[in-house]
Design a protein around this motif. Structure first.
Motif, PDB file in Angstrom:
ATOM      1  N   LEU A   1       0.847  -1.194   0.000  1.00  0.00           N
ATOM      2  CA  LEU A   1       0.000   0.000   0.000  1.00  0.00           C
ATOM      3  C   LEU A   1       0.881   1.242   0.000  1.00  0.00           C
ATOM      4  O   LEU A   1       2.039   1.206   0.431  1.00  0.00           O
ATOM      5  CB  LEU A   1      -0.893   0.016   1.244  1.00  0.00           C
ATOM      6  N   ARG A   2       0.310   2.357  -0.452  1.00  0.00           N
ATOM      7  CA  ARG A   2       1.030   3.628  -0.380  1.00  0.00           C
ATOM      8  C   ARG A   2       1.325   3.946   1.085  1.00  0.00           C
ATOM      9  O   ARG A   2       0.522   3.624   1.965  1.00  0.00           O
ATOM     10  CB  ARG A   2       0.199   4.755  -0.988  1.00  0.00           C
ATOM     11  N   PRO A   3       2.458   4.591   1.371  1.00  0.00           N
ATOM     12  CA  PRO A   3       2.794   4.920   2.766  1.00  0.00           C
ATOM     13  C   PRO A   3       1.691   5.711   3.475  1.00  0.00           C
ATOM     14  O   PRO A   3       1.439   5.482   4.661  1.00  0.00           O
ATOM     15  CB  PRO A   3       4.077   5.751   2.642  1.00  0.00           C
ATOM     16  N   SER A   4       1.016   6.603   2.772  1.00  0.00           N
ATOM     17  CA  SER A   4      -0.051   7.372   3.422  1.00  0.00           C
ATOM     18  C   SER A   4      -1.227   6.466   3.798  1.00  0.00           C
ATOM     19  O   SER A   4      -1.843   6.644   4.850  1.00  0.00           O
ATOM     20  CB  SER A   4      -0.523   8.523   2.527  1.00  0.00           C
ATOM     21  N   GLU A   5      -1.536   5.460   2.970  1.00  0.00           N
ATOM     22  CA  GLU A   5      -2.600   4.510   3.305  1.00  0.00           C
ATOM     23  C   GLU A   5      -2.188   3.652   4.502  1.00  0.00           C
ATOM     24  O   GLU A   5      -2.996   3.373   5.383  1.00  0.00           O
ATOM     25  CB  GLU A   5      -2.937   3.619   2.113  1.00  0.00           C
ATOM     26  N   GLN A   6      -0.928   3.214   4.517  1.00  0.00           N
ATOM     27  CA  GLN A   6      -0.435   2.451   5.661  1.00  0.00           C
ATOM     28  C   GLN A   6      -0.561   3.276   6.942  1.00  0.00           C
ATOM     29  O   GLN A   6      -0.990   2.771   7.973  1.00  0.00           O
ATOM     30  CB  GLN A   6       1.032   2.058   5.458  1.00  0.00           C
ATOM     31  N   GLY A   7      -0.185   4.551   6.864  1.00  0.00           N
ATOM     32  CA  GLY A   7      -0.264   5.429   8.027  1.00  0.00           C
ATOM     33  C   GLY A   7      -1.690   5.609   8.520  1.00  0.00           C
ATOM     34  O   GLY A   7      -1.949   5.600   9.723  1.00  0.00           O
ATOM     35  N   LYS A   8      -2.636   5.768   7.592  1.00  0.00           N
ATOM     36  CA  LYS A   8      -4.039   5.911   7.980  1.00  0.00           C
ATOM     37  C   LYS A   8      -4.541   4.630   8.664  1.00  0.00           C
ATOM     38  O   LYS A   8      -5.261   4.692   9.654  1.00  0.00           O
ATOM     39  CB  LYS A   8      -4.902   6.228   6.762  1.00  0.00           C
ATOM     40  N   ILE A   9      -4.157   3.483   8.133  1.00  0.00           N
ATOM     41  CA  ILE A   9      -4.554   2.209   8.738  1.00  0.00           C
ATOM     42  C   ILE A   9      -3.961   2.086  10.137  1.00  0.00           C
ATOM     43  O   ILE A   9      -4.650   1.688  11.085  1.00  0.00           O
ATOM     44  CB  ILE A   9      -4.140   1.025   7.840  1.00  0.00           C
ATOM     45  N   ASP A  10      -2.687   2.458  10.301  1.00  0.00           N
ATOM     46  CA  ASP A  10      -2.054   2.410  11.622  1.00  0.00           C
ATOM     47  C   ASP A  10      -2.785   3.317  12.612  1.00  0.00           C
ATOM     48  O   ASP A  10      -2.998   2.947  13.769  1.00  0.00           O
ATOM     49  CB  ASP A  10      -0.579   2.808  11.526  1.00  0.00           C
ATOM     50  N   CYS A  11      -3.170   4.499  12.150  1.00  0.00           N
ATOM     51  CA  CYS A  11      -3.925   5.413  13.017  1.00  0.00           C
ATOM     52  C   CYS A  11      -5.283   4.812  13.363  1.00  0.00           C
ATOM     53  O   CYS A  11      -5.735   4.916  14.507  1.00  0.00           O
ATOM     54  CB  CYS A  11      -4.123   6.767  12.325  1.00  0.00           C
ATOM     55  N   GLY A  12      -5.935   4.182  12.393  1.00  0.00           N
ATOM     56  CA  GLY A  12      -7.222   3.545  12.648  1.00  0.00           C
ATOM     57  C   GLY A  12      -7.108   2.465  13.710  1.00  0.00           C
ATOM     58  O   GLY A  12      -7.949   2.364  14.614  1.00  0.00           O
ATOM     59  N   LYS A  13      -6.057   1.660  13.639  1.00  0.00           N
ATOM     60  CA  LYS A  13      -5.843   0.612  14.643  1.00  0.00           C
ATOM     61  C   LYS A  13      -5.672   1.222  16.035  1.00  0.00           C
ATOM     62  O   LYS A  13      -6.258   0.745  17.004  1.00  0.00           O
ATOM     63  CB  LYS A  13      -4.617  -0.228  14.287  1.00  0.00           C
ATOM     64  N   LYS A  14      -4.872   2.285  16.118  1.00  0.00           N
ATOM     65  CA  LYS A  14      -4.664   2.936  17.421  1.00  0.00           C
ATOM     66  C   LYS A  14      -5.962   3.553  17.929  1.00  0.00           C
ATOM     67  O   LYS A  14      -6.245   3.513  19.129  1.00  0.00           O
ATOM     68  CB  LYS A  14      -3.561   3.980  17.310  1.00  0.00           C
ATOM     69  N   HIS A  15      -6.753   4.113  17.020  1.00  0.00           N
ATOM     70  CA  HIS A  15      -8.044   4.702  17.390  1.00  0.00           C
ATOM     71  C   HIS A  15      -8.941   3.644  18.030  1.00  0.00           C
ATOM     72  O   HIS A  15      -9.512   3.869  19.102  1.00  0.00           O
ATOM     73  CB  HIS A  15      -8.708   5.284  16.135  1.00  0.00           C
ATOM     74  N   PHE A  16      -9.071   2.485  17.396  1.00  0.00           N
ATOM     75  CA  PHE A  16      -9.947   1.446  17.923  1.00  0.00           C
ATOM     76  C   PHE A  16      -9.381   0.794  19.180  1.00  0.00           C
ATOM     77  O   PHE A  16     -10.137   0.360  20.051  1.00  0.00           O
ATOM     78  CB  PHE A  16     -10.284   0.412  16.851  1.00  0.00           C
ATOM     79  N   GLU A  17      -8.052   0.733  19.310  1.00  0.00           N
ATOM     80  CA  GLU A  17      -7.449   0.205  20.543  1.00  0.00           C
ATOM     81  C   GLU A  17      -7.855   1.057  21.739  1.00  0.00           C
ATOM     82  O   GLU A  17      -8.249   0.539  22.786  1.00  0.00           O
ATOM     83  CB  GLU A  17      -5.927   0.165  20.424  1.00  0.00           C
ATOM     84  N   ILE A  18      -7.739   2.389  21.603  1.00  0.00           N
ATOM     85  CA  ILE A  18      -8.078   3.260  22.725  1.00  0.00           C
ATOM     86  C   ILE A  18      -9.579   3.292  22.949  1.00  0.00           C
ATOM     87  O   ILE A  18     -10.042   3.355  24.082  1.00  0.00           O
ATOM     88  CB  ILE A  18      -7.479   4.685  22.562  1.00  0.00           C
ATOM     89  N   LEU A  19     -10.358   3.217  21.872  1.00  0.00           N
ATOM     90  CA  LEU A  19     -11.813   3.172  22.014  1.00  0.00           C
ATOM     91  C   LEU A  19     -12.231   1.929  22.806  1.00  0.00           C
ATOM     92  O   LEU A  19     -13.066   1.999  23.708  1.00  0.00           O
ATOM     93  CB  LEU A  19     -12.480   3.174  20.636  1.00  0.00           C
ATOM     94  N   ALA A  20     -11.622   0.789  22.507  1.00  0.00           N
ATOM     95  CA  ALA A  20     -11.920  -0.448  23.230  1.00  0.00           C
ATOM     96  C   ALA A  20     -11.525  -0.318  24.698  1.00  0.00           C
ATOM     97  O   ALA A  20     -12.275  -0.717  25.594  1.00  0.00           O
ATOM     98  CB  ALA A  20     -11.198  -1.625  22.583  1.00  0.00           C
ATOM     99  N   LYS A  21     -10.368   0.265  24.943  1.00  0.00           N
ATOM    100  CA  LYS A  21      -9.879   0.426  26.318  1.00  0.00           C
ATOM    101  C   LYS A  21     -10.779   1.374  27.107  1.00  0.00           C
ATOM    102  O   LYS A  21     -11.182   1.074  28.228  1.00  0.00           O
ATOM    103  CB  LYS A  21      -8.444   0.947  26.297  1.00  0.00           C
ATOM    104  N   GLU A  22     -11.092   2.528  26.535  1.00  0.00           N
ATOM    105  CA  GLU A  22     -11.883   3.547  27.227  1.00  0.00           C
ATOM    106  C   GLU A  22     -13.329   3.111  27.447  1.00  0.00           C
ATOM    107  O   GLU A  22     -13.944   3.496  28.427  1.00  0.00           O
ATOM    108  CB  GLU A  22     -11.850   4.862  26.456  1.00  0.00           C
TER     109      GLU A  22
END
Length: 164
Positions: free
Chosen positions: A119-140
């Motif tokens: 994937l393009r680096p910007s797409e990889q970065g967006k996916i990484d941010c999405g994963k972190k978003h859902f990790e904290i959402l699950a925790k909170e």
């Protein structure tokens, strides 16, 4: 430089109140072409599911035939997560159940069989941010929300079965 920001991204709950909308799927029109990008669905909020690629078509077919998938939907374009690289829109939400345990997944496919590394680096970065978003959402929210990167339906089912 914006790609380096992703490494340190942190999502935090803001304030004590949480808001959501009951009209999640009510105000959006579903449009597609039956012969080219829609399949009939018995497990989604709509009678048909739209797909944007052959990978998504495969995923939707797998969701339909898998008894562990209780409900799924292609997420609408307006469902976005803000990232330093621009808005990110996961492809699917899937409620998966096995032996009475439910797991909510926000699933993104890898745009084909080549996988994440192609994937393009910007797409990889967006996916990484999405994963972190859902990790904290699950925790909170003390829930078990997960985001997985898959390239086909079998891969998703194998991941889902291994984590429940």
């Amino acid at each position: 430089m914006r790609l380096h920001i992703v490494d340190g991204i942190v999502y935090k709950k803001i304030g004590e109140n949480e808001y959501y909308s009951q009209e999640l799927f009510e105000n959006e029109e579903l449009s597609g072409y039956l012969k080219s990008n829609m399949i009939e669905s018995s497990k989604s909020p709509f009678e048909f599911t739209i797909y944007d690629s052959l990978v998504e078509k495969d995923l939707s077919r797998e969701f339909e035939k898998n008894n562990n998938v209780k409900v799924y939907t292609k997420l609408p374009d307006w469902f976005k997560i803000e990232t330093p690289l621009g808005n990110y829109n996961p492809d699917w939400a899937v409620l998966f159940e096995i032996e009475g345990k439910e797991q909510l997944y926000f699933v993104v496919e890898s745009k084909g069989s080549l996988g994440y590394d192609f994937l393009r680096p910007s797409e990889q970065g967006k996916i990484d941010c999405g994963k972190k978003h859902f990790e904290i959402l699950a925790k909170e929210s003390n829930t078990n929300i997960k985001m997985e990167l898959v390239s086909n339906g079998d891969e998703f089912v194998n991941i889902a079965l291994s984590k429940i």
